[in-house]
Write a protein that holds these residues in place. Sequence first.
Motif, PDB file in Angstrom:
ATOM      1  N   LYS A  87     -15.776  47.635 -16.379  1.00 54.85           N
ATOM      2  CA  LYS A  87     -14.482  48.285 -16.229  1.00 54.85           C
ATOM      3  C   LYS A  87     -13.366  47.266 -16.135  1.00 54.85           C
ATOM      4  N   LYS A  88     -13.659  46.063 -15.667  1.00 58.40           N
ATOM      5  CA  LYS A  88     -12.654  45.017 -15.560  1.00 58.40           C
ATOM      6  C   LYS A  88     -12.378  44.392 -16.922  1.00 58.40           C
ATOM      7  N   GLN A  89     -13.325  44.467 -17.824  1.00 62.55           N
ATOM      8  CA  GLN A  89     -13.176  43.926 -19.169  1.00 62.55           C
ATOM      9  C   GLN A  89     -12.651  45.016 -20.086  1.00 62.55           C
ATOM     10  N   ASP A  90     -12.122  44.607 -21.219  1.00 57.65           N
ATOM     11  CA  ASP A  90     -11.695  45.575 -22.216  1.00 57.65           C
ATOM     12  C   ASP A  90     -12.932  46.092 -22.947  1.00 57.65           C
ATOM     13  N   ALA A  97     -14.624  36.485 -28.799  1.00 53.90           N
ATOM     14  CA  ALA A  97     -15.724  36.469 -27.830  1.00 53.90           C
ATOM     15  C   ALA A  97     -15.967  37.877 -27.302  1.00 53.90           C
ATOM     16  N   ILE A  98     -17.202  38.309 -27.396  1.00 53.54           N
ATOM     17  CA  ILE A  98     -17.613  39.613 -26.857  1.00 53.54           C
ATOM     18  C   ILE A  98     -18.936  39.439 -26.137  1.00 53.54           C
ATOM     19  N   ARG A  99     -19.300  40.474 -25.390  1.00 50.80           N
ATOM     20  CA  ARG A  99     -20.637  40.520 -24.789  1.00 50.80           C
ATOM     21  C   ARG A  99     -21.035  41.975 -24.670  1.00 50.80           C
ATOM     22  N   VAL A 100     -22.316  42.197 -24.619  1.00 49.22           N
ATOM     23  CA  VAL A 100     -22.852  43.549 -24.440  1.00 49.22           C
ATOM     24  C   VAL A 100     -23.131  43.739 -22.965  1.00 49.22           C
ATOM     25  N   ILE A 131     -19.741  47.331 -25.560  1.00 60.22           N
ATOM     26  CA  ILE A 131     -19.354  46.018 -26.060  1.00 60.22           C
ATOM     27  C   ILE A 131     -17.984  45.741 -25.460  1.00 60.22           C
ATOM     28  N   VAL A 132     -17.883  44.640 -24.732  1.00 56.55           N
ATOM     29  CA  VAL A 132     -16.634  44.306 -24.041  1.00 56.55           C
ATOM     30  C   VAL A 132     -16.150  42.937 -24.476  1.00 56.55           C
ATOM     31  N   SER A 133     -14.835  42.721 -24.356  1.00 54.29           N
ATOM     32  CA  SER A 133     -14.299  41.396 -24.637  1.00 54.29           C
ATOM     33  C   SER A 133     -14.769  40.443 -23.544  1.00 54.29           C
TER      34      SER A 133
END
Length: 140
Positions: free
Chosen positions: A47-50, A129-132, A137-139
């Motif tokens: 929730k803190k990430q986009d 840069a992204i991560r799962v 999938i968030v920035s």
Amino acid sequence: MDRRTALATTAVAATALTVAGCSSTSNQPASAAPDTTPAKHDSNPAKKQDVLANTGDVPVGGGVITGDTVITQPTAGSFEAFSSTCTHLGCKVNAVTDGLIKCPCHGSTFHLDGTVASGPAPRALDSKAIRVDGDQIVSA
């Protein structure tokens, strides 16, 4: 009025306007105490990430465009992200079909890893840069 007096009067007036413009216009009374309530912290980092997309929205061998980001899944479980700005003249890519990211302006296409498939684009799309995080999938 001589020049020196006119300049001094102008300087005093300008200073007065500056001071008046900097005065507080807060609706809060001067005697009000500052808010010392502790901030609430969310324990869910997603929730803190986009959040850009759900993993289920990105097809294997394809991709989606969300805002200014292209997200692809070249192989199952492998997600990549790129800027949606074409490296030719800055148009926005508008489709991910047939295993290619496509720019409508001058026909440039890019592979799912962002590299140029056909020009006139001179270089690959810029990586993001992204991560799962779970199924999102968030920035990063």
